[in-house]
Design a protein around this motif. Structure first.
Motif, PDB file in Angstrom:
ATOM      1  N   HIS A  90      -1.041  -1.896   1.039  1.00 21.18           N
ATOM      2  CA  HIS A  90      -0.267  -3.069   1.459  1.00 21.18           C
ATOM      3  C   HIS A  90       0.825  -2.720   2.469  1.00 21.18           C
TER       4      HIS A  90
ATOM      5  N   HIS B 261      -1.289 -15.565  -3.498  1.00 21.23           N
ATOM      6  CA  HIS B 261      -1.562 -14.239  -4.053  1.00 21.23           C
ATOM      7  C   HIS B 261      -1.795 -14.350  -5.551  1.00 21.23           C
TER       8      HIS B 261
ATOM      9  N   HIS C 237      -7.494  -7.007   4.296  1.00 22.23           N
ATOM     10  CA  HIS C 237      -6.042  -7.175   4.223  1.00 22.23           C
ATOM     11  C   HIS C 237      -5.398  -5.808   4.472  1.00 22.23           C
TER      12      HIS C 237
ATOM     13  N   ASP D 281      -4.864 -13.953  -0.712  1.00 24.71           N
ATOM     14  CA  ASP D 281      -4.451 -12.637  -0.222  1.00 24.71           C
ATOM     15  C   ASP D 281      -4.505 -11.657  -1.387  1.00 24.71           C
ATOM     16  N   ASP D 282      -4.742 -10.391  -1.075  1.00 28.65           N
ATOM     17  CA  ASP D 282      -4.860  -9.362  -2.113  1.00 28.65           C
ATOM     18  C   ASP D 282      -5.969  -9.724  -3.099  1.00 28.65           C
TER      19      ASP D 282
HETATM   20 ZN   LIG Z   1      -0.837  -9.343   0.473  1.00 30.68          ZN
END
Ligand SMILES: [Zn+2]
Length: 602
Positions: free
Chosen positions: A354, A484, A350, A263-264
């Motif tokens: 955020h 992450h 994503h 993620d990210d």
């Molecule tokens: Zn994230």
């Protein structure tokens, strides 16, 4: 002069070649990398969501007056549907219990048997004549249980319950039996019993003191008892495996896929220093990210043959207005993203930033510091920007995965994706329900969206996550993990432990999968979604006879995977499928023909 000129030309040519090679590395022009071969089917394929055959083969008895039974009911319903067991449900305090003889199996989801009354004797004689009954929950000692206890293999039982803090499967029962699984927040949940030696115990506590799952043959039939009281989503695989012990042959469809998410990633590389990275590496965060973390992550995944799925965050600005600004610094996105693609990975969305896709009227259940978007238009513009951004950077693929920021997604946000972003075909949020999160089942929704939740996360895989991972290997034959890059910066996510230790956790989980499910398909988000589509579309019909069973699969697309457990005799050949033996009498089959024949012999 002429000679010198030639030397310069040669040097220039060399430089151009090197630059070209560097460009190839950065741009990801190695299109030949083997990606997941599971094709994602278009929305027009109209995938069905777990259709069940018309004839009901299971009677599920619940008790709406009892809390444990009410909670367990939701889990058992989903377990039966996912295993494609067509069932009738009856509430013991409100409905008349029908004749058991009409069913192949009976699942009792009650803690207290007294409301079943005299019918309990019909139930035992049903088993005597060949019926199969599973008691899905530990039961309270009362006169009704006393009457039937010996038939369930119980020779002694008391009013008290054992605190069960771990779970151990026998080698022929569940995938992942090699380990003991610890239970967080254990409590007194299992009956104190002594069993007859004729019972077959499939699971117990680590010290063997408490039998947790056993079977007891009675007459022509069989009882299975789950003396395991944690009937929650994280433990479904245990109950599904217990259910699979009932019939002489049990067959249920599985997804067969494992993926790993970053993620990210890519996202703006963090600047500045981090206390723990400085302590361990004497580097600033950006250097650590490029020279340590990323090469390690790639190397570990590569060694295990897992392609990674990265999901992009364009900016960490928390602006949720309609004024969307593109991120012009794309060098890092190019570099990291194309390297990931070159290794057979995939890039998904994503978010522009955020902030979860939640509109102005949305109210978070818990305050975790998230904002809402100023308007529906602002959310749409943000999604338009990140899809444009990803599309312009990674030309060798079409992104189709959406991972909601922090696994939070409003109904309005989901609707926006379905109606305005047809390129997004699968949402990968989270399996277990939590505070603000968007929890999912493995399924294909009516609008065609493939719901493909992630099960566990981070490098430190705690007891609860390991139990859930183990459970899901047996329930759906899946694994889905995310982490992450900034786990290393966040003390709550283990920063102080240091990367050298954390990466052992990441590597250790991949080792675990290679040890316990070496045949699981290693895929990216797109391949995973394709696997869920094939699983979801299947309807399973099974006809038993003296020599085994014939299975008919309605909705077989090209291939599908199923778990087969043979409880009576041994396999004498499975026709219409490729077969892998997983454990003693447990098989994974790849079905390519809609009719499968499973032969057994004594
Ligand atoms: Zn994230």
């Amino acid at each position: 002069m002429k000679k010198r000129f030639r030397v310069i030309i040669r040097i220039l040519i060399c430089m151009i070649v090197i630059m070209g090679l560097l460009l190839v590395e950065r741009m990801g022009i190695r299109y030949d990398v083997k990606r997941s071969s599971i094709e994602l089917l278009p929305v027009s394929a109209a995938i069905r969501n777990k259709p069940l055959q018309e004839e009901k083969t299971c009677l599920f008895i619940t008790d709406s007056s009892e809390t444990n039974s009410i909670e367990a009911r939701l889990q058992f319903e989903q377990i039966l549907i996912d295993m494609r067991v067509s069932y009738d449900e009856v509430d013991v305090v409100a409905d008349e219990i029908p004749d058991f003889a009409a069913y192949k199996t009976v699942l009792v989801g009650c803690v207290n048997l007294s409301p079943i009354g005299d019918k309990i004797l019909d139930l035992t004689s049903y088993v005597y004549k060949g019926g199969r009954v599973m008691f899905g929950l530990p039961m309270e000692k009362d006169t009704t249980l006393d009457v039937i206890a010996s038939k369930l293999g119980i020779i002694e039982h008391s009013y008290s319950f054992h605190d069960v803090a771990d779970f151990k499967s026998s080698p022929d029962f569940m995938l992942g039996w090699q380990r003991v699984y610890r239970i967080d927040d254990s409590y007194e949940s299992s009956m104190e019993v002594a069993l007859s030696s004729s019972c077959k115990v499939y699971a117990s506590t680590a010290d063997d003191s408490v039998p947790l799952i056993w079977s007891s043959d009675y007459g022509e039939g069989r009882f299975v008892v789950c003396n395991f009281g944690y009937c929650e989503k994280s433990y479904r695989g245990i109950y599904a495996s217990a259910y699979s012990l009932l019939e002489d042959v049990c067959v249920y469809p599985v997804i067969n896929a494992a993926d790993f998410y970053l993620d990210d990633f890519p996202s703006p590389v963090p600047s500045g220093n981090s206390e723990y990275i400085m302590r361990d590496y004497r580097m600033d965060t950006a250097e650590f990210y490029s020279y340590v973390w990323w090469p390690d992550v790639l190397k570990i995944a590569g060694e295990h043959g897992f392609p990674l799925t990265g999901v992009v965050i364009e900016t960490y600005e928390d602006d949720t207005s309609e004024d969307i600004k593109s991120n012009g610094s794309t060098a890092d996105f190019y570099y990291f993203g194309n390297m990931l693609l070159n290794r057979g990975g995939e890039i998904g969305y994503h978010g522009y930033n955020h902030q979860p896709l939640c509109g102005p009227d949305y109210e978070y259940l818990y305050d975790e510091g998230y904002k809402v978007w100023e308007s529906a238009e602002a959310m749409k513009k943000a999604m338009e920007e990140v899809t444009r951004f990803v599309g312009s950077l990674y030309l060798s693929q079409e992104a189709c995965v959406y991972v909601p920021p922090s696994n939070v997604l409003s109904e309005e946000g989901r609707q926006l994706i379905v109606s305005s972003f047809p390129g997004i075909r699968t949402i990968a949020s989270i399996y277990l329900p939590g505070e603000n999160s968007y929890p999912q089942e493995y399924e294909v929704k009516e609008d065609g969206m493939v719901e493909a939740p992630r099960i566990i996360s981070g490098c430190e895989i705690g007891d609860y996550m390991m139990m859930t991972a183990f459970s899901e290997l047996n329930m759906h034959f899946v694994s889905s993990h995310f982490m992450h890059p900034d786990d290393l910066l966040d003390e709550d996510r283990g920063a102080a432990i240091g990367w050298e230790t954390l990466k052992e956790g990441y590597n250790g989980y991949m080792d675990y999968l290679d040890e316990v499910v070496p045949d699981i398909r290693k895929v990216t988000g797109r391949g995973f979604a394709g696997a869920v589509q094939r699983y979801s579309n299947l309807c399973v019909e099974k006809e038993d006879d003296d020599e085994g069973c014939s299975v008919h699969l309605d909705g077989l697309i090209d291939d599908a995977y199923m778990i087969v457990r043979i409880n009576k005799g041994v396999s004498a050949g499975i026709k219409g499928a490729e077969v892998v033996q997983l454990a003693g009498n447990l098989y994974l089959i790849r079905v390519k023909d809609e009719n499968v024949r499973i032969n057994t012999k004594r």
